[in-house]
Design a protein around this motif. Sequence first.
Motif, PDB file in Angstrom:
ATOM      1  N   SER A 257       0.841  -1.214   0.000  1.00 24.45           N
ATOM      2  CA  SER A 257       0.000   0.000   0.000  1.00 24.45           C
ATOM      3  C   SER A 257       0.867   1.252   0.000  1.00 24.45           C
ATOM      4  O   SER A 257       0.488   2.275  -0.560  1.00 24.45           O
ATOM      5  N   GLN A 258       2.026   1.183   0.605  1.00 18.76           N
ATOM      6  CA  GLN A 258       2.892   2.369   0.594  1.00 18.76           C
ATOM      7  C   GLN A 258       3.888   2.323  -0.546  1.00 18.76           C
ATOM      8  O   GLN A 258       4.241   3.357  -1.113  1.00 18.76           O
ATOM      9  N   HIS A 261       3.098   4.226  -3.793  1.00 20.90           N
ATOM     10  CA  HIS A 261       3.122   5.686  -3.913  1.00 20.90           C
ATOM     11  C   HIS A 261       4.199   6.175  -4.872  1.00 20.90           C
ATOM     12  O   HIS A 261       4.005   7.163  -5.576  1.00 20.90           O
ATOM     13  N   GLU A 356      -2.533   0.690   7.585  1.00 21.79           N
ATOM     14  CA  GLU A 356      -2.075   2.048   7.296  1.00 21.79           C
ATOM     15  C   GLU A 356      -3.084   2.861   6.485  1.00 21.79           C
ATOM     16  O   GLU A 356      -3.325   4.046   6.793  1.00 21.79           O
ATOM     17  N   ASP A 360      -4.512   6.857   6.258  1.00 23.64           N
ATOM     18  CA  ASP A 360      -4.361   7.703   5.064  1.00 23.64           C
ATOM     19  C   ASP A 360      -5.659   8.435   4.731  1.00 23.64           C
ATOM     20  O   ASP A 360      -5.633   9.568   4.262  1.00 23.64           O
TER      21      ASP A 360
HETATM   22 ZN    ZN Z   1      -0.789   6.094   1.334  1.00 23.91          ZN
END
Ligand code: ZN
Length: 427
Positions: A257-258, A261, A356, A360
């Motif tokens: 998920s990160q 980015h 997370e 966000d």
């Molecule tokens: Zn994020």
Amino acid sequence: MIQLVKKGGSFGRDFIRQLKLRNEESNRQVETAVSEIIENVRLGGDTAVRDYTLKFDGALPDQTEISSGEMKGFLSQCEPDFLSALSRAAENIKDFHSRQKQQSWFNTDEDGVMMGQRIRGLSKVGIYVPGGTAAYPSSVLMNAIPAKIAGVQEIIMVTPPGKDGKPNPDIMAAALTAGVDRVFLVGGAQAVAALAFGTETIPKVDKIVGPGNIYVATAKKQLYGTVDIDMIAGPSEILIIADETAKPEFLAADLMSQAEHDVLASAILLTTSEEIAEQTVAQIDRQMPGLSRKEIIARSLDRFGAIVVCESMEEAVAFSNELAPEHLEVCAANPMEYIGKIDNAGSVFLGNYSPEPLGDYFAGPNHVLPTSGTARFFSPLSVDSFIKKSSFIYYTESALKSAQKDIIQLAETEGLTAHANSIKVRR
Ligand SMILES: [Zn+2]
Ligand SMILES: NC(=O)c1ccc[n+]([C@@H]2O[C@H](COP(=O)([O-])OP(=O)(O)OC[C@H]3O[C@@H](n4cnc5c(N)ncnc54)[C@H](O)[C@@H]3O)[C@@H](O)[C@H]2O)c1
Ligand SMILES: N[C@H](CO)Cc1c[nH]c[nH+]1
């Protein structure tokens, strides 16, 4: 491929050095480019901004500023379900940040001495909303809502134009929801420089806040001093500490998920279980092909991803404290046990059901967070980021009389006789 380091493997110092290089190396590469952009915007104003927009965003908007009337016109292009989710998220963010608001205070003693501190919002703040490889309406809320609560008089938002030179309707909807005053379609280092110096069309601001890629983060760093900034909020990071009770399927999803980015994003899992480590690698392989940004994820995990088997949870916590990650997930049987042990992290997510992305988008705490190890000294964006304080002092004649001897003594010790004289003339 994410690297898997088994117990006793050569992780430790080498990987920390590699991660630190991530910042230094990329900074070195972009530092010169960014300082050139800043200088050209300082000298060339709007013309330079337009040239860079065309060069880096590939299209020039018909007009740089979007009026609030035009913003409203974009609402019809937004999904109704998105608009209602946005307003529920905004409520949670408002609720969390309202609790941060500090009050001005004034105290009067029995002898009539009055002192206090007036707290008020900054006059003009620039908020950067990223929009290069993805659009971030959630970042509009995270930037603008605390600014509003702080009492900022004018919120100026900058965000890159879309590839067609047009604004993203969802970002316009978020700007309306959060009460942004003015919106300009400009991104990257040129937007940060424009806000710092002011151009013919873009106003000069007192402070620039908000996240962005390495160009945006470097521009903020270089312009600090010309303008105030919130922090270095660059490419995203996640570090997960997991014991044998964690779920590999969740861990893999959260790491990616990160990673999605930015190719410069970082995703690290520290676990005490070799089985969990291996299963997480397998889960990454299983889930990644179904994700739309798999190329970015793969590149990010390849260079800045790692799964490491640690001797103990204590060792994992020590590593995490050293790296000071932007986001830290604790997936352990008793996550609450770790609250007092975590010294450096932007935002901490406790347990298997606090992933997370909950932070966000929705829970309420801010997602604009310090990166590159700067959580050692920076805090999440908050209402405090948008305020300034002035102190007030009122002494009566008799109160000054009882303090005069000490003040004169201190002034004369510093050799500042004019200071002492200012007290003496009132005797
Ligand atoms: Zn994020
Ligand atoms: N730390 C945080 O709180 C946080 C929160 C949200 C997002 N982020 C990060 O924000 C970033 C968003 O990045 P993005 O790229 O999608 O959007 P962005 O808006 O940050 O960057 C896009 C701009 O970068 C500039 N740019 C691109 N290539 C360039 C080049 N070669 N030279 C000079 N300028 C160039 C362009 O001007 C473009 O408009 C990601 O790194 C993400 O991880 C961080
Ligand atoms: N994870 C980002 C901060 O590093 C914030 C964000 C916005 N949208 C999705 N994610």
